[in-house]
Design an enzyme around this catalytic site. Structure first.
Site, PDB file in Angstrom:
ATOM      1  N   GLU A   1      23.678  35.176  32.631  1.00 19.18           N
ATOM      2  CA  GLU A   1      23.737  35.638  31.247  1.00 19.18           C
ATOM      3  C   GLU A   1      23.699  34.525  30.212  1.00 19.18           C
ATOM      4  O   GLU A   1      23.410  34.771  29.036  1.00 19.18           O
ATOM      5  CB  GLU A   1      25.015  36.450  31.023  1.00 19.18           C
ATOM      6  CG  GLU A   1      26.280  35.618  31.064  1.00 19.18           C
ATOM      7  CD  GLU A   1      27.541  36.454  30.906  1.00 19.18           C
ATOM      8  OE1 GLU A   1      28.376  36.080  30.074  1.00 19.18           O
ATOM      9  OE2 GLU A   1      27.695  37.469  31.600  1.00 19.18           O
TER      10      GLU A   1
ATOM     11  N   HIS B   1      28.635  41.015  27.463  1.00 13.56           N
ATOM     12  CA  HIS B   1      29.931  40.335  27.620  1.00 13.56           C
ATOM     13  C   HIS B   1      30.820  40.596  26.406  1.00 13.56           C
ATOM     14  O   HIS B   1      31.389  39.674  25.807  1.00 13.56           O
ATOM     15  CB  HIS B   1      29.718  38.834  27.815  1.00 13.56           C
ATOM     16  CG  HIS B   1      30.799  38.190  28.627  1.00 13.56           C
ATOM     17  ND1 HIS B   1      30.547  37.217  29.558  1.00 13.56           N
ATOM     18  CD2 HIS B   1      32.144  38.384  28.665  1.00 13.56           C
ATOM     19  CE1 HIS B   1      31.679  36.826  30.117  1.00 13.56           C
ATOM     20  NE2 HIS B   1      32.663  37.529  29.591  1.00 13.56           N
TER      21      HIS B   1
ATOM     22  N   ARG C   1      33.393  39.078  36.113  1.00 16.62           N
ATOM     23  CA  ARG C   1      32.452  37.966  36.021  1.00 16.62           C
ATOM     24  C   ARG C   1      31.153  38.362  36.692  1.00 16.62           C
ATOM     25  O   ARG C   1      31.138  39.070  37.700  1.00 16.62           O
ATOM     26  CB  ARG C   1      33.024  36.714  36.693  1.00 16.62           C
ATOM     27  CG  ARG C   1      34.385  36.305  36.186  1.00 16.62           C
ATOM     28  CD  ARG C   1      34.387  35.908  34.740  1.00 16.62           C
ATOM     29  NE  ARG C   1      33.685  34.648  34.505  1.00 16.62           N
ATOM     30  CZ  ARG C   1      33.484  34.123  33.303  1.00 16.62           C
ATOM     31  NH1 ARG C   1      33.884  34.758  32.227  1.00 16.62           N
ATOM     32  NH2 ARG C   1      32.859  32.983  33.175  1.00 16.62           N
TER      33      ARG C   1
ATOM     34  N   ASP D   1      44.285  43.626  45.869  1.00 20.69           N
ATOM     35  CA  ASP D   1      44.542  42.335  45.241  1.00 20.69           C
ATOM     36  C   ASP D   1      45.230  41.463  46.286  1.00 20.69           C
ATOM     37  O   ASP D   1      46.069  41.948  47.060  1.00 20.69           O
ATOM     38  CB  ASP D   1      45.435  42.492  44.002  1.00 20.69           C
ATOM     39  CG  ASP D   1      45.418  41.251  43.119  1.00 20.69           C
ATOM     40  OD1 ASP D   1      44.931  41.342  41.983  1.00 20.69           O
ATOM     41  OD2 ASP D   1      45.892  40.181  43.567  1.00 20.69           O
TER      42      ASP D   1
END
EC number: 1.1.1.28
Length: 330
Positions: free
Chosen positions: A264, A296, A235, A176
């Site tokens: 999508e 999703h 995502r 990260d």
């Protein structure tokens, strides 16, 4: 009385939204339609709007909202890549999201669907349906405590996911840009490539932005440990989908589970029963024996839905009353 339009309403959200309106002395109108060029004129007599967009919002919506005196759009998801924040700001529109609504729900999804692949459930199910009840090496697994799990993105969801894997006794590496010092049970690496190189499971939890666009492409898959499992509940644009399919086909990945897909918007959350899907890549994903696809839906729990409904409405009302909100993005 203040009036807020609740676009993108699903049946299970309607009562929640109307109850919120009663408690807050706000007239809430629900609509199954989404905010768009075709629906924006419905907002002429409204003070605010909340919606759940998936595709890009058309540019002409922003000046229309400004002309109607509406100062905000409250998005009811954490993701906000469907909005042009600069254009919205130009037209004095505050964009907000709901950054945290149930990180544990998404973390539980990420781990549970990874375990389906770890334990070879898709293969076992196909064998049982074919009445093959034999024990073969192809369906043998290994315990998670003997695995290394790479968590890419250790925000709320990534951190919750890491904690679950820690409970299994897994070795956890992570990447990260802003490490979380409280996660002392994992080891941060200096790059994504370094974090994934020994990982048996790779779990993605990064936002969609310029840095993460197609982060996992052929070049990245070349650094993956052979036979790893990839889970994307982040995502869709984080993955180059053709490269993902190729990585599964050539054995680089044992399998993959994706809850988000780059293209999508036309399909996910819609009923496509008895209709032709024109997206050949999506069809290839769905039909692939070693790729699990969900629409999703990782977030989908009663707690998350309640928090999204109230989070969107609270943000809209805050901007109406104070010109800002805690979750504004621009």
């Amino acid at each position: 009385m203040t009036k807020i339009m609740f676009f993108g309403t699903r049946d299970y959200e309607k009562e929640m939204a109307l109850n919120w309106g009663k408690k807050n002395n706000v007239e809430v109108t629900t609509s199954k339609e989404l905010l768009s060029s075709a629906t924006v004129d419905q907002l002429k007599d409204y003070d605010g709007v909340t919606t759940m967009q998936f595709g890009k919002l058309e540019d002409d919506v922003y000046p229309k909202l400004e002309s109607y005196g509406i100062k905000q759009i409250a998005q009811r998801t954490a993701g906000f890549d469907m909005y042009d924040l600069d254009l919205a700001k130009k037209h004095n529109i505050v964009i907000s999201n709901v950054p945290s609504y149930s990180p544990e729900t998404i973390a539980e999804y990420s781990v549970s669907i990874a375990l389906q692949l770890v334990r070879r459930f898709p293969d076992i199910e196909r064998r049982v349906q074919a009445h093959d009840f034999t024990w073969q090496a192809e369906i043998m697994s290994k315990p998670v405590k003997n695995m290394t799990v790479a968590i890419i993105g250790t925000g709320r969801i990534g951190a919750a996911t890491a904690k679950i894997y820690a409970g299994f006794g897994a070795t956890i590496t992570a990447y990260d840009a802003y490490p979380n010092k409280d996660l002392d049970f994992l080891t941060y690496k200096d790059s994504v490539k370094e974090a994934i190189k020994d990982a048996d499971i790779i779990s993605l939890h990064v936002p969609a932005n310029k840095e993460s666009y197609h982060l996992f492409d052929k070049a990245m898959f070349d650094h993956v440990k052979k036979g790893a499992i990839l889970v994307n509940a982040a995502r869709g644009a984080v993955i180059n989908t053709p490269d993902l399919i190729a990585a599964v086909n050539d054995g680089t990945l044992l399998g993959a589970a994706i809850d988000t897909y780059e293209n999508e918007a036309a399909y996910f959350t819609n009923d496509w029963t008895n209709k032709d899907i024109d997206d050949k890549t999506l069809l290839e994903l769905i039909e692939h024996e070693r790729i699990l696809v969900t629409p999703h839906i990782a977030f989908f729990s009663d707690e998350a839905v309640q928090n999204l409904v109230e989070g969107g409405l609270n943000a809209a009302l805050s901007v109406i009353n104070t010109s800002t909100c805690e979750t504004r993005l621009n």
